[in-house]
Design an enzyme around this catalytic site. Sequence first.
Site, mmCIF file in Angstrom:
data_model
loop_
_atom_site.group_PDB
_atom_site.id
_atom_site.type_symbol
_atom_site.label_atom_id
_atom_site.label_comp_id
_atom_site.label_asym_id
_atom_site.label_seq_id
_atom_site.Cartn_x
_atom_site.Cartn_y
_atom_site.Cartn_z
ATOM 1 N N LYS A 295 -11.774 -0.616 -0.355
ATOM 2 C CA LYS A 295 -10.618 -1.173 -0.526
ATOM 3 C C LYS A 295 -10.662 -2.722 -0.890
ATOM 4 O O LYS A 295 -11.659 -3.193 -0.513
ATOM 5 C CB LYS A 295 -9.711 -1.114 0.660
ATOM 6 C CG LYS A 295 -8.225 -1.137 0.658
ATOM 7 C CD LYS A 295 -7.422 0.273 0.080
ATOM 8 C CE LYS A 295 -6.155 -0.116 -0.315
ATOM 9 N NZ LYS A 295 -5.366 1.233 -0.372
ATOM 10 N N ASP B 210 -2.260 -0.467 -5.160
ATOM 11 C CA ASP B 210 -1.678 -0.499 -3.971
ATOM 12 C C ASP B 210 -0.552 -1.318 -3.869
ATOM 13 O O ASP B 210 -0.340 -1.847 -5.186
ATOM 14 C CB ASP B 210 -2.857 -0.843 -2.963
ATOM 15 C CG ASP B 210 -2.487 -0.595 -1.501
ATOM 16 O OD1 ASP B 210 -2.594 0.430 -1.045
ATOM 17 O OD2 ASP B 210 -2.138 -1.473 -0.724
ATOM 18 N N ASN C 78 6.327 2.078 -5.350
ATOM 19 C CA ASN C 78 5.778 3.343 -5.889
ATOM 20 C C ASN C 78 5.997 4.577 -5.179
ATOM 21 O O ASN C 78 6.296 5.588 -5.515
ATOM 22 C CB ASN C 78 4.413 2.862 -6.369
ATOM 23 C CG ASN C 78 3.813 4.457 -6.970
ATOM 24 O OD1 ASN C 78 2.858 4.933 -6.148
ATOM 25 N ND2 ASN C 78 3.654 4.598 -8.128
ATOM 26 N N LYS D 106 -9.913 9.446 4.745
ATOM 27 C CA LYS D 106 -8.853 10.228 3.909
ATOM 28 C C LYS D 106 -9.382 10.893 2.871
ATOM 29 O O LYS D 106 -8.893 11.908 2.399
ATOM 30 C CB LYS D 106 -7.730 9.202 3.294
ATOM 31 C CG LYS D 106 -6.728 9.351 2.406
ATOM 32 C CD LYS D 106 -5.930 8.082 1.763
ATOM 33 C CE LYS D 106 -5.401 7.371 2.851
ATOM 34 N NZ LYS D 106 -4.533 6.445 2.089
HETATM 35 P P1 NDP Z 1 4.527 -1.374 -3.777
HETATM 36 O O1 NDP Z 1 4.120 -2.324 -4.033
HETATM 37 O O2 NDP Z 1 4.892 -0.412 -5.104
HETATM 38 O O3 NDP Z 1 5.806 -1.255 -2.816
HETATM 39 C C1 NDP Z 1 5.784 -1.639 -1.612
HETATM 40 C C2 NDP Z 1 7.372 -1.380 -0.992
HETATM 41 O O4 NDP Z 1 7.044 -1.972 0.500
HETATM 42 C C3 NDP Z 1 8.051 -2.465 -1.256
HETATM 43 O O5 NDP Z 1 9.458 -1.903 -1.472
HETATM 44 C C4 NDP Z 1 7.971 -3.704 -0.490
HETATM 45 O O6 NDP Z 1 8.976 -4.703 -0.428
HETATM 46 C C5 NDP Z 1 7.841 -2.966 0.849
HETATM 47 N N1 NDP Z 1 6.980 -3.795 1.655
HETATM 48 C C6 NDP Z 1 5.666 -4.313 1.236
HETATM 49 N N2 NDP Z 1 5.449 -5.020 2.563
HETATM 50 C C7 NDP Z 1 6.547 -5.112 3.324
HETATM 51 C C8 NDP Z 1 6.659 -5.715 4.396
HETATM 52 N N3 NDP Z 1 5.704 -6.491 5.130
HETATM 53 N N4 NDP Z 1 7.972 -5.556 5.119
HETATM 54 C C9 NDP Z 1 8.678 -4.762 4.522
HETATM 55 N N5 NDP Z 1 8.477 -4.136 3.454
HETATM 56 C C10 NDP Z 1 7.629 -4.207 2.530
HETATM 57 O O7 NDP Z 1 3.372 -0.418 -2.994
HETATM 58 P P2 NDP Z 1 3.051 0.970 -2.774
HETATM 59 O O8 NDP Z 1 4.281 1.906 -2.925
HETATM 60 O O9 NDP Z 1 2.061 1.553 -3.742
HETATM 61 O O10 NDP Z 1 2.514 1.113 -1.351
HETATM 62 C C11 NDP Z 1 3.145 1.282 -0.095
HETATM 63 C C12 NDP Z 1 2.516 1.693 0.929
HETATM 64 O O11 NDP Z 1 1.931 3.358 0.556
HETATM 65 C C13 NDP Z 1 1.281 0.814 1.397
HETATM 66 O O12 NDP Z 1 0.996 1.122 2.682
HETATM 67 C C14 NDP Z 1 0.193 1.397 0.603
HETATM 68 O O13 NDP Z 1 -1.195 0.859 1.161
HETATM 69 C C15 NDP Z 1 0.329 2.992 0.851
HETATM 70 N N6 NDP Z 1 -0.200 3.798 -0.277
HETATM 71 C C16 NDP Z 1 -0.018 3.631 -1.497
HETATM 72 C C17 NDP Z 1 -0.914 4.496 -2.643
HETATM 73 C C18 NDP Z 1 -0.357 4.466 -3.929
HETATM 74 O O14 NDP Z 1 -1.208 5.231 -4.693
HETATM 75 N N7 NDP Z 1 0.271 3.339 -4.555
HETATM 76 C C19 NDP Z 1 -1.769 5.556 -2.065
HETATM 77 C C20 NDP Z 1 -1.814 5.749 -0.511
HETATM 78 C C21 NDP Z 1 -1.235 4.866 0.175
HETATM 79 P P3 NDP Z 1 9.169 -6.098 -1.149
HETATM 80 O O15 NDP Z 1 9.310 -5.919 -2.745
HETATM 81 O O16 NDP Z 1 10.282 -6.730 -0.700
HETATM 82 O O17 NDP Z 1 7.640 -6.605 -0.773
#
Ligand code: NDP
Length: 447
Positions: free
Chosen positions: A127, A167, A242, A115
């Site tokens: 990571k 993350d 996020n 990436k």
């Molecule tokens: P956050 O912690 O802000 O949000 C994660 C979201 O996903 C929450 O709504 C959470 O729900 C849900 N979630 C997490 N684990 C599970 C699960 N096992 N089953 C169902 N829902 C789940 O994380 P981000 O938004 O930052 O990250 C989301 C994804 O994006 C990840 O895969 C991350 O690696 C990827 N990503 C993030 C980046 C970033 O800049 N933040 C960059 C590139 C990729 P709940 O609160 O109930 O756990």
Amino acid sequence: MLHEKLASIYDSVLRRNPGETEFHQAVREVLESIGPVLGKHPEYAESKIIERICEPERQIIFRVPWEDDQGEVHINRGFRVEFNSALGPYKGGLRFHPSVYLGIVKFLGFEQIFKNSLTGLPIGGGKGGSDFDPKGRSQREIMRFCQSFMTELYRHIGEYTDVPAGDIGVGGREVGYLFGQYKRITNRYESGVITGKGLSYGGAQVRTEATGYGCAFFVEEMLKARGTSFDGKRVVVSGSGNVAIYTTEKVRQLGGTVIACSDSSGYVVDEKGIDLDLLKQVKEVERLRVDVYAKRRGGDAVFVAGRSIWEVPCDVAMPSATQNELTGRDAETLVRGGCIAVGEGANMPTMPEGIRVFREAGVSFGPGKAANAGGVATSALEMQQNASRDSWTFEFSERRLQEIMRDIHGRCLQTADEYGMPGDYVAGANIDGFKRVADAMLSLGLI
Ligand code: NDP
């Protein structure tokens, strides 16, 4: 199917990394794409570049002791996998989630190499994270945990060595505590040691929004390539963190309507379109569950507990929660419901069977490596601003992000074409990302 030489490399990855299923899955996906590259470039196989790429340069595992508000002591495990630094300092986020173990950190670090390479910016791949569960913890407990985590991590990171970010479970608040502790231990204001910082202490405009905005820009390009746009499209975005929130914001600006989002408790359908102010209030400010959104929104908004969000029919699906959240069966349901494009905001959210279903149905499929690269790209821009003691405007930063996403999209398509797989973004992303790292490694000698 794996090329013979690659099958034996994959077997050795399985043997050397037992039980790390997510890591195996991530490696297999890349190896499946790069077979045709070996035909054109025998020098990669001769110098065992692929075997070297599959082995992290360094893996750090450490104890994180901390005390809760009742005075009880807890011990968590911290990880940092410094996977590949051929293109620049290791760069990649920290995840705090109870499911974190070495296999998850390695899959994420491995994906991050390609990436980061795809962004065209000078960043290597890494990571980290911890099996700490931030849910239900007080602000002070989160701070104490972050301080203890950084008390070990600080010796391994640095602007020119390894630059973490957020993350899952690590957002602006946690980055603040982590940076505060780094500064305190080292007595140095090294802004470039971590990204995703707040705007008042070295953060960059658009970093908070970047992964979601970037993913929406990428999907916009995929739709354009099909001769259509977001205009009038029904979009389902999983998660409500996020990435999901800022994907929803940008999709709406681009003319689409996000009709559903989720968290680990279930999903919400809101046919009128998700009310972003309310979603931000519930999830970002009050840190509550999505059912609270449905209750407060009233009207037609419905919360469905414990089921897959992919049963909601849509034109565009943007999985933005976590790995392996979209199965082969979910993909079939989406295709039957008329889905024409999928953009992965999360890392590896679609299971291999799901990718196959999308491919066979002619759905435009943007893999996370490409579609969510806007986050790390903007982190690299934050590093640039920190190094030059500068700060750019929101508009300028967003324009840079959009250009980067268009460029990644164009290169994925061009590379896929070049290798005889037109329209295959997975092959395009893996091959293009791989080649840049492999060429740098060749030039750097046996490293
Ligand atoms: P956050 O912690 O802000 O949000 C994660 C979201 O996903 C929450 O709504 C959470 O729900 C849900 N979630 C997490 N684990 C599970 C699960 N096992 N089953 C169902 N829902 C789940 O994380 P981000 O938004 O930052 O990250 C989301 C994804 O994006 C990840 O895969 C991350 O690696 C990827 N990503 C993030 C980046 C970033 O800049 N933040 C960059 C590139 C990729 P709940 O609160 O109930 O756990």
